[in-house]
Scaffold this motif. Sequence first.
Motif, mmCIF file in Angstrom:
data_model
loop_
_atom_site.group_PDB
_atom_site.id
_atom_site.type_symbol
_atom_site.label_atom_id
_atom_site.label_comp_id
_atom_site.label_asym_id
_atom_site.label_seq_id
_atom_site.Cartn_x
_atom_site.Cartn_y
_atom_site.Cartn_z
ATOM 1 N N THR A 76 -2.580 12.018 5.891
ATOM 2 C CA THR A 76 -3.191 13.165 6.587
ATOM 3 C C THR A 76 -2.176 13.245 7.918
ATOM 4 O O THR A 76 -1.956 14.331 8.242
ATOM 5 N N HIS A 77 -1.556 12.178 8.659
ATOM 6 C CA HIS A 77 -0.858 12.393 9.643
ATOM 7 C C HIS A 77 0.643 12.925 9.208
ATOM 8 O O HIS A 77 1.027 13.883 9.883
ATOM 9 N N LEU A 78 1.043 12.489 8.148
ATOM 10 C CA LEU A 78 2.236 13.067 7.588
ATOM 11 C C LEU A 78 2.247 14.664 6.971
ATOM 12 O O LEU A 78 3.022 15.436 7.427
ATOM 13 N N GLN A 79 1.120 14.939 6.683
ATOM 14 C CA GLN A 79 0.739 16.297 6.346
ATOM 15 C C GLN A 79 0.966 17.298 7.593
ATOM 16 O O GLN A 79 1.624 18.282 7.750
ATOM 17 N N ILE A 128 1.055 -1.118 -0.062
ATOM 18 C CA ILE A 128 -0.080 0.072 0.155
ATOM 19 C C ILE A 128 0.695 1.268 0.110
ATOM 20 O O ILE A 128 0.612 2.258 -0.633
ATOM 21 N N LEU A 129 2.057 1.236 0.811
ATOM 22 C CA LEU A 129 2.813 2.473 1.068
ATOM 23 C C LEU A 129 3.911 2.634 0.208
ATOM 24 O O LEU A 129 4.587 3.982 0.090
ATOM 25 N N ASP A 140 -3.718 7.692 15.812
ATOM 26 C CA ASP A 140 -4.884 7.098 15.243
ATOM 27 C C ASP A 140 -4.920 5.656 15.619
ATOM 28 O O ASP A 140 -4.134 5.002 16.282
ATOM 29 N N TYR A 141 -6.069 5.120 15.278
ATOM 30 C CA TYR A 141 -6.316 3.530 15.588
ATOM 31 C C TYR A 141 -6.843 2.836 14.383
ATOM 32 O O TYR A 141 -8.099 3.442 14.093
ATOM 33 N N ILE A 142 -6.234 2.184 13.659
ATOM 34 C CA ILE A 142 -6.770 1.329 12.590
ATOM 35 C C ILE A 142 -6.954 0.014 12.881
ATOM 36 O O ILE A 142 -6.356 -0.714 13.359
ATOM 37 N N VAL A 176 -6.213 3.495 4.960
ATOM 38 C CA VAL A 176 -4.931 3.304 5.626
ATOM 39 C C VAL A 176 -3.863 4.366 4.767
ATOM 40 O O VAL A 176 -3.345 5.182 5.406
ATOM 41 N N LYS A 177 -4.059 4.422 3.453
ATOM 42 C CA LYS A 177 -3.163 5.220 2.811
ATOM 43 C C LYS A 177 -3.527 6.706 2.962
ATOM 44 O O LYS A 177 -2.656 7.741 3.143
ATOM 45 N N ALA A 178 -4.735 6.966 3.121
ATOM 46 C CA ALA A 178 -5.477 8.313 3.448
ATOM 47 C C ALA A 178 -5.066 8.973 4.609
ATOM 48 O O ALA A 178 -4.696 9.947 4.940
#
Length: 302
Positions: free
Chosen positions: A121-124, A25-26, A104-106, A115-117
């Motif tokens: 967001t957190h990296l932003q 994914i990443l 966050d908690y996935i 997951v990607k989104a």
Amino acid sequence: MENHQQFTLLVVDDEKTNLMVLHKILYPEYNIITATSGEEALSRAIEHLPDLILLDIILPDINGFDVLLQLKQLSETRNIPVIIVSGLNSEGAEEKGFFFGAVDYITKPFKNTIVKARVRTHLQTVQNIRTIEKLGMIDTLTNIANRRSFNERIEMEWRRAIRKQVPISLLMLDVDRFKIYNDTYGHPQGDMLLRTITQVFTDTLNRPGDMPARLGGEEFAIILPDTTMDAALSVAEKIRSAVEKARIIAAVPEADIETSTSISIGVISTVPGNEESLASFIVRADEYLYAAKNSGRNRVCS
Ligand code: GH3
Ligand code: MG
Ligand code: MG
Ligand code: MG
């Protein structure tokens, strides 16, 4: 502010298939490091200081909550955001994760796009914090370090000089009769003069560790790590003479006038030990600067 740096993610999961899915994914958008146990997660986090951590909870050794707690206790890793990615989907586990400092908690099974989104967001946020931190360290008029970064840096260099028993030198600089310059040509032209002086610093300093800073108004400091008094004096003299020679174009209503200025400099150098504190070292630099002012300006005193 543009940034072409690639983020590094630490992905922690004891199941190889989960790691493979997350990697798929990443990668290649992000640089991926992996760990399959709690111990490995901690050591890789400390070694690589990733920008974000995806953390599984059920691991063969230390469970993910304890890994999270330990990450939060270390100053180097405390601010790295952690997203928990876990099969534990009880409210209690989720609450515990946030309580321990996860961002966050996935829950597994997860949707790849989500997951990607969330990672993005957190990296932003990471990126935004870095931009703000950077802006807080720079003087907006001259684009060199401000007093805050000067304070941070001199403390760091002072400790390093004590540890390595190497010399550290400091230049304190102040523009001569700047008030008159401002009054004559106007404040915007005064600003231009400050930028010209900054350019002289950047052109003259040639070691990567040298750091010029604007402390405020028309007062500057230059930290010269690993530099003896003799070398510092020669840097100071080079700067004094280059400032004296610099021509500053002052745009006044009638025409562009070629103006010039001068700068006074106080120089100190020491191999720090127990005899003198950093604060008194800096005070001493100021005293030499005032000596330079009192003995006629446009000179270097040590
Ligand atoms: P000395 O030779 O004794 O240093 O005299 P001086 O006139 O340079 O010193 P003084 O402290 O009397 O005046 C400093 C002046 O610097 C007064 C203030 O208006 C000006 N100043 C401070 N910050 C800025 C700035 O950001 N831009 C401009 N243009 N002027 C500034
Ligand atoms: Mg697991
Ligand atoms: Mg002045
Ligand atoms: Mg001044």
